[in-house]
Write a protein that holds these residues in place. Structure first.
Motif, mmCIF file in Angstrom:
data_model
loop_
_atom_site.group_PDB
_atom_site.id
_atom_site.type_symbol
_atom_site.label_atom_id
_atom_site.label_comp_id
_atom_site.label_asym_id
_atom_site.label_seq_id
_atom_site.Cartn_x
_atom_site.Cartn_y
_atom_site.Cartn_z
ATOM 1 N N GLU A 111 4.280 -4.584 -8.826
ATOM 2 C CA GLU A 111 3.245 -5.447 -9.399
ATOM 3 C C GLU A 111 1.884 -4.766 -9.425
ATOM 4 O O GLU A 111 0.990 -5.172 -10.167
ATOM 5 N N GLY A 143 1.114 -15.123 3.588
ATOM 6 C CA GLY A 143 1.738 -14.084 2.775
ATOM 7 C C GLY A 143 2.490 -13.039 3.555
ATOM 8 O O GLY A 143 2.947 -12.047 2.979
ATOM 9 N N GLU A 144 2.586 -13.253 4.875
ATOM 10 C CA GLU A 144 3.338 -12.355 5.753
ATOM 11 C C GLU A 144 2.864 -10.899 5.602
ATOM 12 O O GLU A 144 1.695 -10.596 5.791
ATOM 13 N N TRP A 145 3.765 -9.975 5.221
ATOM 14 C CA TRP A 145 3.479 -8.544 5.161
ATOM 15 C C TRP A 145 2.749 -8.129 3.889
ATOM 16 O O TRP A 145 2.266 -6.995 3.782
ATOM 17 N N ARG A 146 2.659 -9.048 2.934
ATOM 18 C CA ARG A 146 2.134 -8.685 1.619
ATOM 19 C C ARG A 146 0.648 -8.321 1.617
ATOM 20 O O ARG A 146 0.264 -7.290 1.026
ATOM 21 N N VAL A 172 10.522 -5.555 -1.489
ATOM 22 C CA VAL A 172 9.284 -4.788 -1.335
ATOM 23 C C VAL A 172 9.064 -3.905 -2.555
ATOM 24 O O VAL A 172 7.933 -3.728 -3.015
ATOM 25 N N TRP A 226 2.248 -9.185 11.403
ATOM 26 C CA TRP A 226 2.258 -10.333 10.506
ATOM 27 C C TRP A 226 3.229 -11.362 11.067
ATOM 28 O O TRP A 226 4.135 -11.038 11.830
ATOM 29 N N LEU A 236 -0.031 -4.774 3.041
ATOM 30 C CA LEU A 236 0.534 -3.766 2.147
ATOM 31 C C LEU A 236 -0.294 -3.672 0.870
ATOM 32 O O LEU A 236 -0.569 -2.566 0.380
ATOM 33 N N LYS A 237 -0.718 -4.807 0.341
ATOM 34 C CA LYS A 237 -1.492 -4.809 -0.902
ATOM 35 C C LYS A 237 -2.806 -4.058 -0.731
ATOM 36 O O LYS A 237 -3.282 -3.396 -1.666
ATOM 37 N N TYR A 275 7.491 -5.942 -5.203
ATOM 38 C CA TYR A 275 6.091 -6.239 -4.888
ATOM 39 C C TYR A 275 5.203 -5.037 -5.186
ATOM 40 O O TYR A 275 4.116 -5.182 -5.758
#
Length: 388
Positions: free
Chosen positions: A124, A89-92, A118, A83, A95-96, A121
């Motif tokens: 959520e 959103g970079e690493w999000r 993290v 990323w 990971l999501k 995040y």
């Protein structure tokens, strides 16, 4: 060199035992232990490195894009996902993807070292009551060293000893502490490079012989400060010099503990008396080191010597070592941990008074019937005089 797949398979076993579907790991020492990947750009730079291990065998690294080439050369994980700073959103998003896949399952994290950004995040998507801790289980896995780790531990001990020898050659009345540190690091770096050339050529280009971190060192009236760093103080004749290699002596990411209290020019009788007790306390602790011993009993043997001589207990008797400055288990008063063959410990002795403090420490490997010194070095006080 290491069997990373075997290590990850043991994490999968733990996930199955705990009923977790996936582990999300961010402690850089854990990530290295499980994947072989290590880099300089971690969460402290605002750049998370995230390792994901699923219960069905998929292994994933989510890393800054500038580390992609290095990661692919260091690791055998299934998938490496790069990323870029400030983009998409970079690493999000990556990971999501895994969070969504396992949002109805239990998720494990290395709770004690997991960064808040993290953690929030993940929360959520995954309810907090379905997030468990895998860190303690990884600690237990890491506590028993395999043959390759033991070889590196022995070499790390060699590097630490060479660092002290280098320091002792330079240390003398009138010499600055920082000059002693420079000599120590040069000696350690040269020996590390020699070992890497002789034993680890297959690891290129990831052999890093350079010794980092500021050296713990104190002398004279500053010696009462446990973690004072080497500075602009000049060594004085008749005063002690304390050198601690914890966090400084390291070889191929393996850290050791190794401490000596030296005498500048001549033996200081008050310090010598205190050092005798410190060494006796360490000897008592070492006499308990063997498979099946309780960590708390090692501590008690050490503490009894110090207290019986009228000094306060200054710190735990030691700690486990490996690919981090300190690890599980500690040789502490309340520790119920049982020692096992293949564990590596720093084992210490120490005394504190108003004027001085003394400390002696060595790293040892727990063997079938006792222990092996990883830092064999003299404790003869006459041999610990520098700058005669």
């Amino acid at each position: 060199m290491f069997d990373f797949k075997s290590r990850r398979s043991r994490v999968i076993d733990k996930l199955q035992e705990q009923g977790d579907a996936v582990a999300i790991v961010m402690d850089p020492n854990y990530v290295y232990y499980l994947t072989g990947y290590h880099a300089a750009l971690g969460i402290e730079w605002g750049r998370p490195n995230i390792f994901i291990q699923t219960v069905d065998g998929e292994s994933v690294l989510i890393i800054p894009s500038m580390e992609e080439e290095m990661a692919n050369r260091q690791t055998d994980v299934t998938t490496v996902i790069p990323w870029t700073d400030g983009t998409d959103g970079e690493w999000r998003p990556p990971l999501k993807k895994y969070l969504e896949k396992y949002k109805n399952d239990k998720v494990a994290v290395d709770y004690m070292s997991f960064p808040r950004i993290v953690w929030d995040y993940i929360g959520e998507v995954i309810p907090k009551d379905r997030i468990s801790d895998i860190g303690q289980e990884i600690d237990r896995l890491r506590s028993i060293k395999d043959p390759q780790e033991i070889q590196i531990a022995r070499h790390a001990g060699e590097v630490a000893v060479e660092m002290l020898k280098g320091a002792m050659k330079v240390a003398a009345p009138g010499v600055y502490e920082y000059e002693v540190e420079l000599a120590s690091k040069q000696a350690g770096t040269r020996h590390a490079a020699k070992l890497m050339e002789e034993h680890y050529q297959e690891a290129e280009p990831f052999n890093y012989p350079g010794i980092g971190n500021k050296q713990i060192m104190s002398s004279g009236s500053d010696i009462t400060m446990t973690h004072h760093r080497s500075g602009m103080t000049k060594l004085e004749h008749g005063e002690p010099l304390f050198i601690c290699h914890c966090g400084t002596a390291e070889f191929k990411n393996f850290f050791v503990g190794f401490d000596r209290t030296l005498f500048v020019g001549d033996i200081n009788k008050e310090v010598e008396k205190m050092l005798d007790i410190a060494e006796e306390a360490q000897k008592a602790a070492l006499s308990e080191i063997k498979p099946g011993a309780y960590a708390k009993d090692v501590f008690r043997a050490y503490a009894d010597v110090i207290e019986d001589n009228g000094y306060p207990v200054p710190f735990r008797a030691g700690r486990s070592l490996g690919f981090s400055y300190t690890a599980y288990p500690e040789l502490a008063q309340d520790s119920e941990a049982v020692l096992e063959e293949g564990m590596v410990f720093a084992v210490d002795g120490g005394t504190d008074s108003e004027n001085y403090r003394t400390q002696v420490g060595d790293s040892v490997l727990v063997t079938e019937d006792g222990f092996e010194y990883l830092t064999p070095f003299t404790k003869d006080h006459n041999d610990l005089i520098v700058g005669k």
